[in-house]
Design a protein around this motif. Structure first.
Motif, PDB file in Angstrom:
ATOM      1  N   LYS A  24     -11.419  78.412   6.243  1.00 50.52           N
ATOM      2  CA  LYS A  24     -10.487  78.377   5.116  1.00 50.52           C
ATOM      3  C   LYS A  24      -9.121  78.961   5.494  1.00 50.52           C
ATOM      4  O   LYS A  24      -8.108  78.672   4.872  1.00 50.52           O
ATOM      5  CB  LYS A  24     -11.076  79.150   3.930  1.00 50.52           C
ATOM      6  CG  LYS A  24     -10.217  79.105   2.676  1.00 50.52           C
ATOM      7  CD  LYS A  24     -10.915  79.784   1.508  1.00 50.52           C
ATOM      8  CE  LYS A  24     -10.006  79.845   0.279  1.00 50.52           C
ATOM      9  NZ  LYS A  24      -9.557  78.506  -0.136  1.00 50.52           N
ATOM     10  N   TYR A  54      -3.172  77.899   1.761  1.00 47.23           N
ATOM     11  CA  TYR A  54      -3.984  78.545   2.786  1.00 47.23           C
ATOM     12  C   TYR A  54      -3.150  79.597   3.500  1.00 47.23           C
ATOM     13  O   TYR A  54      -1.920  79.626   3.415  1.00 47.23           O
ATOM     14  CB  TYR A  54      -4.521  77.524   3.797  1.00 47.23           C
ATOM     15  CG  TYR A  54      -3.488  76.926   4.727  1.00 47.23           C
ATOM     16  CD1 TYR A  54      -3.327  77.411   6.017  1.00 47.23           C
ATOM     17  CD2 TYR A  54      -2.694  75.860   4.318  1.00 47.23           C
ATOM     18  CE1 TYR A  54      -2.396  76.866   6.887  1.00 47.23           C
ATOM     19  CE2 TYR A  54      -1.763  75.300   5.170  1.00 47.23           C
ATOM     20  CZ  TYR A  54      -1.605  75.809   6.458  1.00 47.23           C
ATOM     21  OH  TYR A  54      -0.682  75.256   7.302  1.00 47.23           O
ATOM     22  N   GLN A  67     -10.131  73.651   3.234  1.00 47.46           N
ATOM     23  CA  GLN A  67     -10.382  74.343   4.493  1.00 47.46           C
ATOM     24  C   GLN A  67      -9.390  73.834   5.548  1.00 47.46           C
ATOM     25  O   GLN A  67      -9.593  72.788   6.160  1.00 47.46           O
ATOM     26  CB  GLN A  67     -11.827  74.116   4.960  1.00 47.46           C
ATOM     27  CG  GLN A  67     -12.859  74.772   4.063  1.00 47.46           C
ATOM     28  CD  GLN A  67     -14.233  74.855   4.701  1.00 47.46           C
ATOM     29  OE1 GLN A  67     -14.525  74.163   5.673  1.00 47.46           O
ATOM     30  NE2 GLN A  67     -15.087  75.713   4.159  1.00 47.46           N
ATOM     31  N   ALA A 108     -11.026  73.493   9.127  1.00 51.09           N
ATOM     32  CA  ALA A 108     -12.377  72.949   9.066  1.00 51.09           C
ATOM     33  C   ALA A 108     -12.844  72.548  10.466  1.00 51.09           C
ATOM     34  O   ALA A 108     -12.059  72.088  11.300  1.00 51.09           O
ATOM     35  CB  ALA A 108     -12.402  71.733   8.142  1.00 51.09           C
ATOM     36  N   ASP A 142     -12.111  73.822  -2.720  1.00 52.11           N
ATOM     37  CA  ASP A 142     -11.982  74.726  -1.582  1.00 52.11           C
ATOM     38  C   ASP A 142     -11.374  73.987  -0.380  1.00 52.11           C
ATOM     39  O   ASP A 142     -12.089  73.354   0.390  1.00 52.11           O
ATOM     40  CB  ASP A 142     -13.358  75.294  -1.240  1.00 52.11           C
ATOM     41  CG  ASP A 142     -13.253  76.425  -0.223  1.00 52.11           C
ATOM     42  OD1 ASP A 142     -12.204  77.076  -0.176  1.00 52.11           O
ATOM     43  OD2 ASP A 142     -14.222  76.627   0.519  1.00 52.11           O
TER      44      ASP A 142
END
Length: 582
Positions: free
Chosen positions: A432, A422, A400, A403, A398
């Motif tokens: 995310k 993304y 991100q 973040a 995952d």
């Protein structure tokens, strides 16, 4: 002042060649070992209209205009009324007027300058293929003491591509002008002996210096639409980007320009565009996208008179409000301003570094006075920092993009990096990158985008601070007007009036702790800026705690603030404080 200088204005209708003559004069002075500054005053016409080459030559470095012009050479008087107020004269000024062009306009005689008639046109006609502007060049060069061999060499170099016949005709006109300089003997002081012969110096405009700083900072893509007075940034970058593998695209308008730059930056290439006030207004939506998507980009705004189309060819520091406040929503970003022609190199390079390291848009506020003026200056010390973007490596799981890191900066993936896909758009999002309307995500991302700018250590580059540490007065300013302030403070110090200089290079975000230290011991403050509504003063009031007594000196373009006006305002501030104390 502790050094002497000679200020010269060469005026004429568009096409009269005064800009060419002025440039040759500056080049010759530089080659002989002097320093110089050449600004220009132009009308808004595409062709024709009024024009003036505005020069200041000195044995010491100069980057600001003086109080008055010592010599005004009028090739003709076409449309002089449109910019006469930009040519301050005094009783010691010498005006060279060609009698066939008619009498000297009354508005040029208000300060009772000395008028000397020289038949420039008749002299030009006496030489085969004679050129009036070259006659004027020879006249001025001889009058102020530039060696004949030096001006001849410059002329031959500049006109080299035009062929030997043109060079010979121009040299004949030059020599005829030199011979005609005899009536000026005793009426105009010659330049003091040069001090920099053989030294490593530059002849550069602010726009060229901006391009150089951008290139050194790592910019490798530029998309822009030409606009006065920023076009020379693009003209300089166009060939020089190719030398380092970069690209410049002339876009169809400013909206396309900013979006192309965002696309280039999203792809991993440091990107920049250059524009002026009207173009910046069109780019604000794109800049909001850069804030939300945390995409680095630099916008150089070479400010001119506004609003709307305004005065395209004149300088003004009136885009400060739109640069700081012009984006909708809470959209933290960085605004910088170079403090001189030479400082355009540093500030442009620094702006690229800030954009890349903070992953945000940076608006750099230059102006016409710096951007289109040429200075002969000592080679500046070039900064050794370069752009560095925190990049994401190939990941599993995952990724991100946004973040919530401690410093607010998250690793940015280059398209194609494995495992780092993304969403990057203008919608609010989760860490995310998924679009979100949740209050928690909005609060977190707002905090993140602000934190990465306000908690970053910009170091001492945020401002240049000089002057006596025990002074109780200070002058605070920004942009190219800083050079007039420097000269004014030097003059004031010679009379026993001392003040600190705070020249702010980082206009946003605010640096409260730094400003507190800069203002330590200051009870009186003079704010100097070149706009109608004192925008900088309002910004300072909004962001900082200022001393008890604050005066402002401000006016819009196109009339440049002169050093003696700043000295007068500083004296008034000192006297006002004495009255208050009494």
């Amino acid at each position: 002042m502790s050094f002497s200088s000679v200020s010269i204005a060469m005026t004429g209708s568009g096409g009269a060649g005064v800009m060419t003559a002025g440039q040759m004069l500056v080049d010759a002075a530089a080659r002989a070992g002097w320093y110089g500054l050449m600004g220009r005053s132009l009308g808004p016409q595409i062709r024709g209209g009024e024009s003036a080459a505005l020069l200041r030559l000195s044995p010491q470095p100069v980057q600001s205009p003086d109080d008055f012009y010592d010599l005004l050479v009028a090739v003709d008087w076409g449309n002089i009324e449109r910019f006469a107020s930009e040519l301050p004269l005094h009783a010691e000024t010498v005006i060279i007027s060609d009698p066939v062009q008619g009498p000297v306009p009354a508005l040029m005689l208000e300060q009772s300058p000395r008028v000397i008639e020289v038949p420039l046109k008749e002299i030009a006609r006496s030489t085969p293929g004679g050129r009036v502007n070259m006659v004027a060049l020879g006249l001025v060069a001889a009058a102020i003491g530039i060696p004949a061999a030096t001006i001849e060499q410059v002329l031959s170099t500049v006109l080299g591509k035009k062929g030997p016949e043109v060079i010979a005709q121009s040299l004949a006109s030059l020599h005829a002008g030199m011979q005609a300089a005899e009536p000026l003997a005793g009426h105009l002081r010659p330049l003091a002996p040069p001090t920099a012969a053989g030294q490593d110096r530059w002849s550069i405009t602010g726009n060229e210096a901006t391009g150089l700083g951008a290139l050194r900072g790592g910019v490798r893509f530029c998309a822009a639409y030409p606009i006065t007075p920023a076009t020379e940034v693009l003209e300089w970058l166009a060939p020089n980007l190719t030398h380092v593998g970069g690209t410049l695209v002339q876009a169809e308008d400013e909206l396309a320009s900013i979006n192309m730059c965002l696309g280039g930056s999203f792809g991993g290439v440091p990107s920049l565009t250059a524009t002026s006030g009207p173009g910046l207004a069109l780019m604000t939506e794109g800049l909001g996208l850069a804030v939300a998507s945390e995409t680095p980009v630099v916008v150089v705004d070479v400010m001119r008179g506004g609003p709307s189309t305004g005065i395209p060819t004149k300088s003004e520091q009136s885009d400060l409000n739109i640069a700081v406040y012009g984006l909708h929503g809470d959209a933290p970003h960085i605004v910088t301003a170079p403090l001189s022609i030479a400082d355009c190199v540093f500030t442009a390079q620094w702006s690229v570094m800030l954009a890349e390291s903070r992953q945000c848009p940076v608006i750099m506020l230059s102006d016409q006075a710096a951007g289109q003026s040429r200075a002969v200056l000592d080679r500046p010390t070039l900064p050794d920092f370069h752009a560095h973007r925190l990049r994401a490596e190939a990941a599993e799981g995952d990724y991100q993009r946004y973040a919530l890191t401690a410093d607010g900066v998250s690793p940015m993936a280059i398209p194609g990096t494995a495992g780092t896909t993304y969403t990057a758009d203008g919608l609010e999002h989760s860490p995310k990158g998924t679009p979100s309307t949740q209050a928690r995500h909005h609060q977190e991302q707002l905090d993140k985008r602000l934190r990465k700018l306000t908690e970053f250590d910009y170091g001492p580059a945020w401002a240049e601070i000089s002057g006596p540490p025990d002074a109780d007065m200070a002058v605070i300013t920004f942009g190219s007007i800083t050079e007039q302030v420097r000269e004014a403070l030097a003059r004031a110090a010679e009379t026993g009036l001392h003040a600190r200089l705070i020249a702010v290079r980082l206009l946003a975000p605010a640096r409260p702790a730094r400003m507190v230290a800069a203002l330590q011991g200051i009870g009186k403050l003079l704010v100097v800026e070149q706009n109608h509504s004192a925008q900088f003063h309002s910004l300072l009031r909004a962001q900082y705690d200022l001393p008890p007594l604050v005066h402002t000196l401000h006016r819009p373009g196109p009339l440049a603030l002169r050093p003696h006006e700043i000295v007068t305002a500083l004296g008034a501030l000192a006297q006002a404080d004495a009255c208050v104390a009494a």
